[in-house]
Scaffold this active site. Sequence first.
Site, PDB file in Angstrom:
ATOM      1  N   ASN A   1      43.412 -11.689   3.686  1.00 19.01           N
ATOM      2  CA  ASN A   1      42.587 -11.065   4.924  1.00 19.01           C
ATOM      3  C   ASN A   1      42.893 -12.489   5.963  1.00 19.01           C
ATOM      4  O   ASN A   1      42.693 -13.575   5.312  1.00 19.01           O
ATOM      5  CB  ASN A   1      41.561 -10.530   4.843  1.00 19.01           C
ATOM      6  CG  ASN A   1      40.320 -11.531   4.981  1.00 19.01           C
ATOM      7  OD1 ASN A   1      39.962 -12.248   6.121  1.00 19.01           O
ATOM      8  ND2 ASN A   1      39.875 -12.077   3.794  1.00 19.01           N
TER       9      ASN A   1
ATOM     10  N   PHE B   1      36.534 -13.428  11.513  1.00 22.38           N
ATOM     11  CA  PHE B   1      35.336 -13.021  12.068  1.00 22.38           C
ATOM     12  C   PHE B   1      35.253 -12.143  13.018  1.00 22.38           C
ATOM     13  O   PHE B   1      34.577 -12.187  14.298  1.00 22.38           O
ATOM     14  CB  PHE B   1      34.559 -14.513  12.580  1.00 22.38           C
ATOM     15  CG  PHE B   1      34.200 -15.218  11.366  1.00 22.38           C
ATOM     16  CD1 PHE B   1      34.073 -14.935   9.856  1.00 22.38           C
ATOM     17  CD2 PHE B   1      33.873 -16.475  11.708  1.00 22.38           C
ATOM     18  CE1 PHE B   1      33.867 -15.794   9.106  1.00 22.38           C
ATOM     19  CE2 PHE B   1      33.355 -17.648  10.753  1.00 22.38           C
ATOM     20  CZ  PHE B   1      33.163 -16.904   9.570  1.00 22.38           C
TER      21      PHE B   1
ATOM     22  N   ASN C   1      40.191 -18.531   7.965  1.00 28.27           N
ATOM     23  CA  ASN C   1      40.757 -17.632   9.034  1.00 28.27           C
ATOM     24  C   ASN C   1      40.267 -18.123  10.390  1.00 28.27           C
ATOM     25  O   ASN C   1      40.657 -17.592  11.536  1.00 28.27           O
ATOM     26  CB  ASN C   1      40.613 -16.305   8.698  1.00 28.27           C
ATOM     27  CG  ASN C   1      41.192 -15.940   7.587  1.00 28.27           C
ATOM     28  OD1 ASN C   1      42.550 -16.240   7.302  1.00 28.27           O
ATOM     29  ND2 ASN C   1      40.547 -15.103   6.842  1.00 28.27           N
TER      30      ASN C   1
ATOM     31  N   LYS D   1      27.913 -21.249   1.639  1.00 28.31           N
ATOM     32  CA  LYS D   1      29.294 -20.495   0.956  1.00 28.31           C
ATOM     33  C   LYS D   1      30.330 -21.570   1.163  1.00 28.31           C
ATOM     34  O   LYS D   1      30.732 -22.023   2.093  1.00 28.31           O
ATOM     35  CB  LYS D   1      29.589 -19.159   1.681  1.00 28.31           C
ATOM     36  CG  LYS D   1      30.600 -18.472   0.985  1.00 28.31           C
ATOM     37  CD  LYS D   1      30.878 -17.086   1.403  1.00 28.31           C
ATOM     38  CE  LYS D   1      31.696 -16.223   0.574  1.00 28.31           C
ATOM     39  NZ  LYS D   1      31.609 -14.997   0.865  1.00 28.31           N
TER      40      LYS D   1
ATOM     41  N   ASN E   1      34.442 -18.796  -1.647  1.00 31.20           N
ATOM     42  CA  ASN E   1      35.047 -17.919  -0.541  1.00 31.20           C
ATOM     43  C   ASN E   1      36.571 -17.683  -0.847  1.00 31.20           C
ATOM     44  O   ASN E   1      36.810 -18.361  -2.270  1.00 31.20           O
ATOM     45  CB  ASN E   1      34.958 -18.676   0.709  1.00 31.20           C
ATOM     46  CG  ASN E   1      35.159 -17.423   1.753  1.00 31.20           C
ATOM     47  OD1 ASN E   1      35.821 -16.592   1.710  1.00 31.20           O
ATOM     48  ND2 ASN E   1      34.374 -17.766   2.805  1.00 31.20           N
TER      49      ASN E   1
END
Length: 347
Positions: free
Chosen positions: A111, A115, A175, A207, A236
């Site tokens: 992906n 956000f 991203n 994270k 992640n």
Amino acid sequence: MKLLAEQLGLKALRKIDPETAHGLAIKALKAGLAPMPGPVTSDRLKTSIAGLNMPNPIGLAAGFDKNAETVAPLSQAGFGFIEVGAATPIAQPGNPKPRLFRLTEDKAAINRFGFNNEGAEAIAARLAVRPKGIPVGINLGANKTSANKAVDFAEVLKLCGPHVNFATVNVSSPNTEKLRDLQGPMALAMLLDGVMQVRGTCPIFLKIAPDLTDQDLADIAKVAQDARVSAIITTNTTLDRDGLQSPHAAQAGGLSGKPLFEKSTRVLAKLSRLTDIPLIGVGGISTAEDAYTKIKAGASAVQLYTALVYGGLSLAANIARDLDQLLKRDGFASVAEATGTDTQRWL
């Protein structure tokens, strides 16, 4: 009958664009068209992290319910805790489509959402009226165009923090440009300081990415310890593409799912030797055996996401029940007793 309907639904969803399929899955949840066994629990499965009591250690990772639209049904889907978001201060559309790709041959996904979400105010309003039950957390993000991304995390926490049981500082998405730069020790220390100043009593999780050196991990462990972070989510998505079979393998973005399992578990085990902070294992979990492996490598709990694309929402309850039997088989009275018992294998 519901399980058969779920399998037929999954088969149909896999024939259409993955982001459209995800949207339909959210609608199905809202309509009550998913297995709802309630929280699965036992004395062995009961888990506590940062004072949060979880009926089992199987959590839902951020990204599935970005806008906190389905907290009520997800709380009855068999999970021990759930995490929504990522939320940013201002609503943003994310990156151009297509931005989600199924790698069926690899039981994985890539992906590059960036956000996409409706903004912290809208998400906070939904969280404010959520039913009480299993712990619910918010994943804190930063706007793409923000001049000071570190400030964004604190802004989201101010709005959403009063309505959740924990909040996760997400500096590991690949991203959003320059976001992973915030994992550096000085930048991370400053960011966490800003978050801690506004957190109130909300436990703060961190994270991290799987694409980190041993020195990176040592630096993060020290900063997290100094900042009094309550848990570290490990990990992640990855930028690594080694060994993939799918024709989508070259797509830009973060890779999740089965290929991430070994890399994320190795990071988890290494980090468990560097800190006493509770760890939450994420990456490639699709069976109870996978969850058990993460726990024995050092995790106090785990989270799922990509495996649900292939196994359906009933996977959470099934993993929890099967994990209970694995703990019983090996004579562990609790998840905590099993945590870290096989770390050496991954070092």
